[in-house]
Write a protein that holds these residues in place. Structure first.
Motif, PDB file in Angstrom:
ATOM      1  N   UNK A  80       0.873  -0.911   0.174  1.00 31.42           N
ATOM      2  CA  UNK A  80      -0.197   0.353  -0.395  1.00 31.42           C
ATOM      3  C   UNK A  80       0.508   1.110  -0.054  1.00 31.42           C
ATOM      4  N   UNK A  81       1.962   1.316   1.084  1.00 28.60           N
ATOM      5  CA  UNK A  81       2.663   2.446   0.400  1.00 28.60           C
ATOM      6  C   UNK A  81       3.443   2.625   0.113  1.00 28.60           C
ATOM      7  N   UNK A  82       4.206   1.367  -1.416  1.00 27.47           N
ATOM      8  CA  UNK A  82       4.454   1.398  -2.545  1.00 27.47           C
ATOM      9  C   UNK A  82       3.987   2.730  -3.651  1.00 27.47           C
ATOM     10  N   UNK A  83       2.757   1.964  -3.697  1.00 29.20           N
ATOM     11  CA  UNK A  83       1.423   2.478  -4.359  1.00 29.20           C
ATOM     12  C   UNK A  83       0.968   3.818  -4.289  1.00 29.20           C
ATOM     13  N   UNK A  84       0.583   3.965  -3.068  1.00 31.81           N
ATOM     14  CA  UNK A  84       0.813   5.344  -2.665  1.00 31.81           C
ATOM     15  C   UNK A  84       1.806   6.362  -3.001  1.00 31.81           C
ATOM     16  N   UNK A  85       2.672   5.804  -2.663  1.00 28.82           N
ATOM     17  CA  UNK A  85       4.275   6.432  -3.429  1.00 28.82           C
ATOM     18  C   UNK A  85       4.670   6.780  -4.728  1.00 28.82           C
ATOM     19  N   UNK A  86       3.629   5.763  -5.391  1.00 33.00           N
ATOM     20  CA  UNK A  86       3.948   5.824  -6.868  1.00 33.00           C
ATOM     21  C   UNK A  86       2.830   6.259  -7.593  1.00 33.00           C
ATOM     22  N   UNK A  87       1.770   6.522  -7.269  1.00 38.59           N
ATOM     23  CA  UNK A  87       0.241   6.376  -7.769  1.00 38.59           C
ATOM     24  C   UNK A  87      -0.502   8.064  -7.198  1.00 38.59           C
ATOM     25  N   UNK A  88       0.285   8.615  -5.950  1.00 44.45           N
ATOM     26  CA  UNK A  88      -0.401   9.322  -5.140  1.00 44.45           C
ATOM     27  C   UNK A  88       0.547  10.896  -4.864  1.00 44.45           C
ATOM     28  N   UNK A  89       2.089  10.606  -4.360  1.00 40.46           N
ATOM     29  CA  UNK A  89       3.067  11.506  -4.705  1.00 40.46           C
ATOM     30  C   UNK A  89       3.367  11.478  -6.723  1.00 40.46           C
ATOM     31  N   UNK A  90       3.423  10.622  -7.257  1.00 42.93           N
ATOM     32  CA  UNK A  90       4.137  10.896  -8.172  1.00 42.93           C
ATOM     33  C   UNK A  90       5.335  10.291  -8.136  1.00 42.93           C
ATOM     34  N   UNK A  91       5.854   9.542  -7.782  1.00 43.62           N
ATOM     35  CA  UNK A  91       7.616   8.795  -7.261  1.00 43.62           C
ATOM     36  C   UNK A  91       7.675   8.420  -8.406  1.00 43.62           C
ATOM     37  N   UNK A  92       8.950   7.851  -8.859  1.00 38.14           N
ATOM     38  CA  UNK A  92       9.209   7.345  -9.987  1.00 38.14           C
ATOM     39  C   UNK A  92       9.935   6.007  -9.133  1.00 38.14           C
ATOM     40  N   UNK A  93       9.900   4.831  -9.479  1.00 37.26           N
ATOM     41  CA  UNK A  93      10.597   2.967  -9.056  1.00 37.26           C
ATOM     42  C   UNK A  93      11.178   3.889  -8.447  1.00 37.26           C
ATOM     43  N   UNK A  94      12.898   4.510  -8.899  1.00 42.79           N
ATOM     44  CA  UNK A  94      13.464   4.858  -8.476  1.00 42.79           C
ATOM     45  C   UNK A  94      13.940   5.711  -7.334  1.00 42.79           C
ATOM     46  N   UNK A  95      13.318   6.604  -6.611  1.00 44.63           N
ATOM     47  CA  UNK A  95      12.923   7.084  -5.861  1.00 44.63           C
ATOM     48  C   UNK A  95      12.327   6.162  -4.852  1.00 44.63           C
ATOM     49  N   UNK A 149      14.045   6.036  -0.963  1.00 44.93           N
ATOM     50  CA  UNK A 149      13.186   6.292   0.229  1.00 44.93           C
ATOM     51  C   UNK A 149      13.199   5.151   1.211  1.00 44.93           C
ATOM     52  N   UNK A 150      12.432   3.857   0.731  1.00 44.63           N
ATOM     53  CA  UNK A 150      12.707   2.943   1.258  1.00 44.63           C
ATOM     54  C   UNK A 150      13.587   1.590   1.541  1.00 44.63           C
ATOM     55  N   UNK A 151      14.876   2.105   0.422  1.00 45.56           N
ATOM     56  CA  UNK A 151      16.167   1.076   0.734  1.00 45.56           C
ATOM     57  C   UNK A 151      15.924  -0.348   0.526  1.00 45.56           C
ATOM     58  N   UNK A 152      15.151   0.028  -0.628  1.00 46.42           N
ATOM     59  CA  UNK A 152      14.816  -1.699  -1.246  1.00 46.42           C
ATOM     60  C   UNK A 152      15.214  -1.458  -2.738  1.00 46.42           C
ATOM     61  N   UNK A 153      15.548  -3.068  -3.875  1.00 48.85           N
ATOM     62  CA  UNK A 153      15.483  -2.440  -5.363  1.00 48.85           C
ATOM     63  C   UNK A 153      14.204  -1.945  -5.837  1.00 48.85           C
ATOM     64  N   UNK A 154      14.746  -1.808  -6.820  1.00 55.65           N
ATOM     65  CA  UNK A 154      13.977  -1.357  -7.883  1.00 55.65           C
ATOM     66  C   UNK A 154      12.982  -2.549  -8.460  1.00 55.65           C
ATOM     67  N   UNK A 155      13.266  -3.414  -8.479  1.00 56.05           N
ATOM     68  CA  UNK A 155      12.816  -4.883  -8.974  1.00 56.05           C
ATOM     69  C   UNK A 155      11.700  -5.043  -7.891  1.00 56.05           C
TER      70      UNK A 155
END
Length: 187
Positions: free
Chosen positions: A138-153, A157-163
């Motif tokens: 949910x957090x990743x989804x909201x960061x992408x869709x609501x905040x418009x963050x890229x997968x790299x960003x 921020x979360x300290x996890x891989x892009x994959x």
């Protein structure tokens, strides 16, 4: 228009799988109005609904070899129409010109009260769908869709891989798609 009998539809779909253009045309003519009506109920624009119908049948033609004779062809068409319409609406949310076309100009052609009720129902359904996601997803989804963050960003921020971000987004979108399918009558 008379109903296509199941065996007749299955025969037409079988012929379509074998590249028969006449069978394709018969199926197109029979289902055109249903798919158009369904598309306009979602997109609220005659032009976009027409485009959606054309895209649905183009997709059917391009993937005709993969048609499943055991599956309902009508259900298959409506699923493609719904998914493409939702994809267009998602794209419109991020594209300024398309947003204007879909969300503002199309409002003139529909009853505002009905639209407001449907919009509220869709927002409520979307919130329910997102709420049922696991916390990390949910957090990743909201960061992408609501905040418009890229997968790299998100990855940084979360300290996890892009994959991992891609996998979580893919799973989130699949969960949302399944949730919408289960609650299709509300839409």
């Amino acid at each position: 228009m008379p109903e296509i009998k199941d065996f007749s539809e299955q025969l037409l779909v079988s012929e379509l799988k074998n590249h028969n253009e006449k069978a394709f045309r018969k199926l197109f003519d029979f289902y055109y109005q249903d798919i158009y009506g369904y598309s306009i109920s979602i997109l609220k624009s005659k032009e976009l609904a027409e485009e959606n119908v054309q895209d649905v049948f183009l997709k059917v033609w391009l993937h005709r070899e993969n048609l499943n004779l055991e599956q309902s062809f009508k259900s298959y068409l409506f699923t493609i129409a719904r998914n493409q319409a939702f994809n267009l609406l998602n794209k419109a949310a991020n594209d300024v010109l398309l947003k204007e076309e879909v969300f503002y100009k199309s409002q003139k052609s529909c009853d505002q009260t009905d639209y407001s009720i449907r919009e509220a129902d869709c927002k409520k359904l979307k919130k329910q769908a997102i709420k049922q996601l696991p916390p990390k997803r949910k957090r990743i989804f909201k960061m992408s869709r609501k905040k418009g963050m890229t997968y790299e960003e998100i990855s940084l921020e979360l300290g996890i891989s892009v994959n991992t971000v891609k996998n979580q987004m893919s799973k989130a979108l699949e969960s949302l798609r399944l949730f919408f399918q289960e609650h299709d009558k509300i839409l």
